[in-house]
Scaffold this active site. Structure first.
Site, PDB file in Angstrom:
ATOM      1  N   HIS A 103      56.078  32.549  32.475  1.00  0.00           N
ATOM      2  CA  HIS A 103      57.310  33.070  31.865  1.00  0.00           C
ATOM      3  C   HIS A 103      58.269  33.581  32.925  1.00  0.00           C
ATOM      4  O   HIS A 103      59.151  34.461  32.326  1.00  0.00           O
ATOM      5  CB  HIS A 103      56.965  33.715  30.686  1.00  0.00           C
ATOM      6  CG  HIS A 103      56.083  32.863  29.707  1.00  0.00           C
ATOM      7  ND1 HIS A 103      56.741  31.806  28.848  1.00  0.00           N
ATOM      8  CD2 HIS A 103      54.938  32.631  29.483  1.00  0.00           C
ATOM      9  CE1 HIS A 103      55.667  31.359  27.933  1.00  0.00           C
ATOM     10  NE2 HIS A 103      54.396  31.914  28.477  1.00  0.00           N
ATOM     11  N   THR A 104      58.105  33.368  34.152  1.00  0.00           N
ATOM     12  CA  THR A 104      59.121  33.539  34.922  1.00  0.00           C
ATOM     13  C   THR A 104      60.129  32.711  35.654  1.00  0.00           C
ATOM     14  O   THR A 104      61.018  32.780  36.021  1.00  0.00           O
ATOM     15  CB  THR A 104      58.551  34.346  36.394  1.00  0.00           C
ATOM     16  OG1 THR A 104      57.422  33.217  36.856  1.00  0.00           O
ATOM     17  CG2 THR A 104      57.742  35.552  35.784  1.00  0.00           C
ATOM     18  N   ASP A 105      59.495  31.279  35.544  1.00  0.00           N
ATOM     19  CA  ASP A 105      60.368  30.298  36.012  1.00  0.00           C
ATOM     20  C   ASP A 105      61.819  30.093  35.483  1.00  0.00           C
ATOM     21  O   ASP A 105      62.728  29.978  35.869  1.00  0.00           O
ATOM     22  CB  ASP A 105      59.611  29.013  35.892  1.00  0.00           C
ATOM     23  CG  ASP A 105      59.084  28.327  34.811  1.00  0.00           C
ATOM     24  OD1 ASP A 105      59.198  29.197  33.659  1.00  0.00           O
ATOM     25  OD2 ASP A 105      58.778  27.170  34.597  1.00  0.00           O
ATOM     26  N   ALA A 140      45.997  21.879  27.059  1.00  0.00           N
ATOM     27  CA  ALA A 140      45.133  22.764  27.809  1.00  0.00           C
ATOM     28  C   ALA A 140      46.132  23.957  28.549  1.00  0.00           C
ATOM     29  O   ALA A 140      45.225  24.609  29.127  1.00  0.00           O
ATOM     30  CB  ALA A 140      44.188  21.923  28.453  1.00  0.00           C
ATOM     31  N   LEU A 182      47.495  22.625  31.697  1.00  0.00           N
ATOM     32  CA  LEU A 182      47.151  22.216  32.989  1.00  0.00           C
ATOM     33  C   LEU A 182      48.308  21.202  33.261  1.00  0.00           C
ATOM     34  O   LEU A 182      48.200  20.242  34.227  1.00  0.00           O
ATOM     35  CB  LEU A 182      46.008  21.528  33.227  1.00  0.00           C
ATOM     36  CG  LEU A 182      44.894  22.377  32.877  1.00  0.00           C
ATOM     37  CD1 LEU A 182      43.377  21.898  33.163  1.00  0.00           C
ATOM     38  CD2 LEU A 182      44.885  23.785  33.857  1.00  0.00           C
ATOM     39  N   SER A 215      49.576  18.390  31.860  1.00  0.00           N
ATOM     40  CA  SER A 215      49.653  16.783  31.545  1.00  0.00           C
ATOM     41  C   SER A 215      50.690  15.973  31.428  1.00  0.00           C
ATOM     42  O   SER A 215      50.895  15.152  31.729  1.00  0.00           O
ATOM     43  CB  SER A 215      48.664  16.563  30.457  1.00  0.00           C
ATOM     44  OG  SER A 215      48.988  17.230  29.197  1.00  0.00           O
ATOM     45  N   SER A 216      51.698  16.758  30.677  1.00  0.00           N
ATOM     46  CA  SER A 216      53.101  16.109  30.664  1.00  0.00           C
ATOM     47  C   SER A 216      53.809  15.935  31.685  1.00  0.00           C
ATOM     48  O   SER A 216      54.456  14.772  32.198  1.00  0.00           O
ATOM     49  CB  SER A 216      53.914  16.640  29.542  1.00  0.00           C
ATOM     50  OG  SER A 216      53.398  17.879  28.765  1.00  0.00           O
ATOM     51  N   GLU A 276      62.097  16.438  30.125  1.00  0.00           N
ATOM     52  CA  GLU A 276      61.436  17.111  29.282  1.00  0.00           C
ATOM     53  C   GLU A 276      62.461  17.774  28.315  1.00  0.00           C
ATOM     54  O   GLU A 276      62.244  18.128  27.016  1.00  0.00           O
ATOM     55  CB  GLU A 276      60.377  17.920  29.962  1.00  0.00           C
ATOM     56  CG  GLU A 276      59.526  18.670  29.061  1.00  0.00           C
ATOM     57  CD  GLU A 276      58.086  18.701  29.345  1.00  0.00           C
ATOM     58  OE1 GLU A 276      57.800  17.808  30.098  1.00  0.00           O
ATOM     59  OE2 GLU A 276      57.496  19.297  28.684  1.00  0.00           O
ATOM     60  N   ASP A 286      56.410  23.334  36.213  1.00  0.00           N
ATOM     61  CA  ASP A 286      55.357  22.446  36.061  1.00  0.00           C
ATOM     62  C   ASP A 286      55.379  21.181  36.746  1.00  0.00           C
ATOM     63  O   ASP A 286      54.889  20.499  37.960  1.00  0.00           O
ATOM     64  CB  ASP A 286      54.921  22.004  34.876  1.00  0.00           C
ATOM     65  CG  ASP A 286      54.589  23.158  33.937  1.00  0.00           C
ATOM     66  OD1 ASP A 286      54.264  24.244  34.775  1.00  0.00           O
ATOM     67  OD2 ASP A 286      54.796  23.033  32.659  1.00  0.00           O
TER      68      ASP A 286
HETATM   69  C1  GLA Z   1      54.848  26.083  30.424  1.00  0.00           C
HETATM   70  C2  GLA Z   1      56.239  25.534  30.868  1.00  0.00           C
HETATM   71  C3  GLA Z   1      56.666  26.166  32.417  1.00  0.00           C
HETATM   72  C4  GLA Z   1      56.431  27.457  32.431  1.00  0.00           C
HETATM   73  C5  GLA Z   1      55.084  27.978  31.737  1.00  0.00           C
HETATM   74  C6  GLA Z   1      54.875  29.688  31.527  1.00  0.00           C
HETATM   75  O1  GLA Z   1      53.923  25.396  31.241  1.00  0.00           O
HETATM   76  O2  GLA Z   1      56.482  24.140  30.918  1.00  0.00           O
HETATM   77  O3  GLA Z   1      57.961  25.786  32.636  1.00  0.00           O
HETATM   78  O4  GLA Z   1      57.449  28.313  31.872  1.00  0.00           O
HETATM   79  O5  GLA Z   1      54.761  27.297  30.555  1.00  0.00           O
HETATM   80  O6  GLA Z   1      54.909  30.057  32.848  1.00  0.00           O
END
Ligand code: GLA
Length: 392
Positions: free
Chosen positions: A42-44, A130, A132, A134-135, A167, A179
């Site tokens: 939750h920093t991005d 999960a 990881l 996948s999207s 997305e 991601d």
């Molecule tokens: C999901 C979001 C990312 C990021 C994380 C939390 O994976 O797709 O952009 O915010 O949650 O770090």
């Protein structure tokens, strides 16, 4: 295929392609890995730092150009074929898994790229829901296939941004860049320290004595869309208040804990706690990268533990199962540290463990978790791999 691992990756998806679209001998294969985030959650979307690692779980896509403007895609996971038309992609906005393929095409076309119709077969070993990515793996594998079929140059950072655009604007999930960036730009044998403001990154090798273990709680993420967007809104609310007295503040990246604490009485209690997590978490990826470079695995592990507590108590995105599996992991002698990973609300945790004891860790913690939890967990060691590519 140049090596046996690539052949192993390509075979199932080429077989599926052949049975749906006829002989797969002239089909090519694109792939993109999933990712586990070592730290920085939750920093991005707060312009901070993250330290994700692409893992040896993949979305593979066999593809072959068509003469028309259609995308016809098979997903082996659902044994289902769906279609979209490159001239009318809006119709595929709510098309489940197909909306990620169509959304990527939409994002590429929105930047003037000329695409071709394709037959596609999609196969995945990245677990869904999960945490990881996948999207993102589906988006970037689709991008690789679309770009390759249209002979477009590949710029991994640009494609990551287009994946995020797909997305955010096509699928409707307001995720940050982590991601897609990890899945697109990762290098083999290393995690990636990414500055989400400048979009610059550098590889951070995983020390030889350490192994990264993914701990899937077996409880899929739930409510993630709405709760995620709420967390984002709290961060934005905190920034508005902080910028009122310090106009240089553009994001929580620009705030330190002392500054936040001075503003505490102007923030509501929830926004304060959310922001407190973010301002502390923002720099943990930098500190953990230093610890890994120094080979100080104990310190790296402590930073991971701190991150979990902050996500649990301040950001409130952990779950009973994530707390349980991280507690069990930390009690194991091979473990340096453990935390939930990704958005939270279920899904996976990650542990840094002694490489030589990783198999015992997987077995012991897996057994203890499955005895105590009301879900079936799966633990496995992950290898850091390179980002999205087309197999030669
Ligand atoms: C999901 C979001 C990312 C990021 C994380 C939390 O994976 O797709 O952009 O915010 O949650 O770090």
């Amino acid at each position: 295929m140049t090596n046996s691992t690539d052949t192993d990756l390509a075979t199932p998806v080429l077989d599926a392609f052949g049975s749906t679209f006829g002989s797969g001998t002239d089909a090519r294969v694109a792939l993109a890995p999933g990712r586990v985030n070592l730290i920085g959650d939750h920093t991005d979307y707060n312009d901070g730092f993250v330290l994700p690692m692409a893992i040896d779980r993949f979305v593979t896509i066999a593809f072959r150009p068509r003469r028309d403007r259609r995308l016809r895609a098979l997903a082996t996971a659902f044994d289902e074929v769906r279609e979209a038309n490159l001239d009318r992609l809006d119709g595929a906005r709510a098309a489940g898994w197909m909306s990620y393929v169509a959304g990527m095409a939409w994002a590429m076309q929105s930047k003037g790229m000329t695409l071709r119709g394709l037959d596609l077969a999609i196969h995945s070993t990245v677990p869904v829901a999960a945490g990881l990515s996948s999207s993102a793996a589906l988006e970037l594998a689709s991008a690789r296939a679309l770009a390759s079929a249209a002979s477009l140059p590949w710029d991994p950072v640009r494609m990551a941004r287009l994946g995020q655009l797909a997305e955010n604007e096509f699928v409707g999930m307001k995720c940050g860049i982590m991601d897609q960036y990890a899945v697109s730009c990762a290098e083999a044998d290393a995690a990636l320290l990414l500055d989400c403001r400048s979009l610059e990154s550098r590889p951070v090798p995983i020390p030889a004595g350490a192994a990264v273990v993914v701990m899937d709680t077996g409880k899929a993420r739930s409510l993630v869309g709405s709760a995620y967007n709420e967390r984002r809104a709290s961060c934005e609310a905190a920034v508005r208040v902080l910028a009122g007295s310090a106009p240089a503040v553009r994001a929580l990246r620009d705030v330190d804990r002392a500054q936040l604490d001075r503003a505490a009485d102007r923030l509501d209690e929830t926004a304060y706690r959310r922001a407190a997590h973010v301002v502390d978490e923002n720099w943990r990826p930098v500190h953990m990268a230093e610890a890994l470079a120094d080979g100080d695995l104990d310190r790296a592990g402590r930073i991971m533990n701190d991150s979990h507590e902050s996500l649990r108590d301040l950001y409130e995105v952990s779950s009973r199962e994530l707390d349980l599996v991280t507690t069990l992991a930390r009690a194991h002698p091979a473990c340096f540290g453990a935390r939930m990973t990704g958005a939270g609300f279920g899904g996976c945790a990650v542990a840094l463990v002694r490489a030589d004891a990783a198999p015992a860790f997987v077995e012991d913690v897996g057994r203890q978790y499955n005895e105590a939890a009301d879900a079936r967990g799966t633990l496995y060691v992950c290898r850091p791999v390179a980002g999205a590519r087309v197999l030669e």
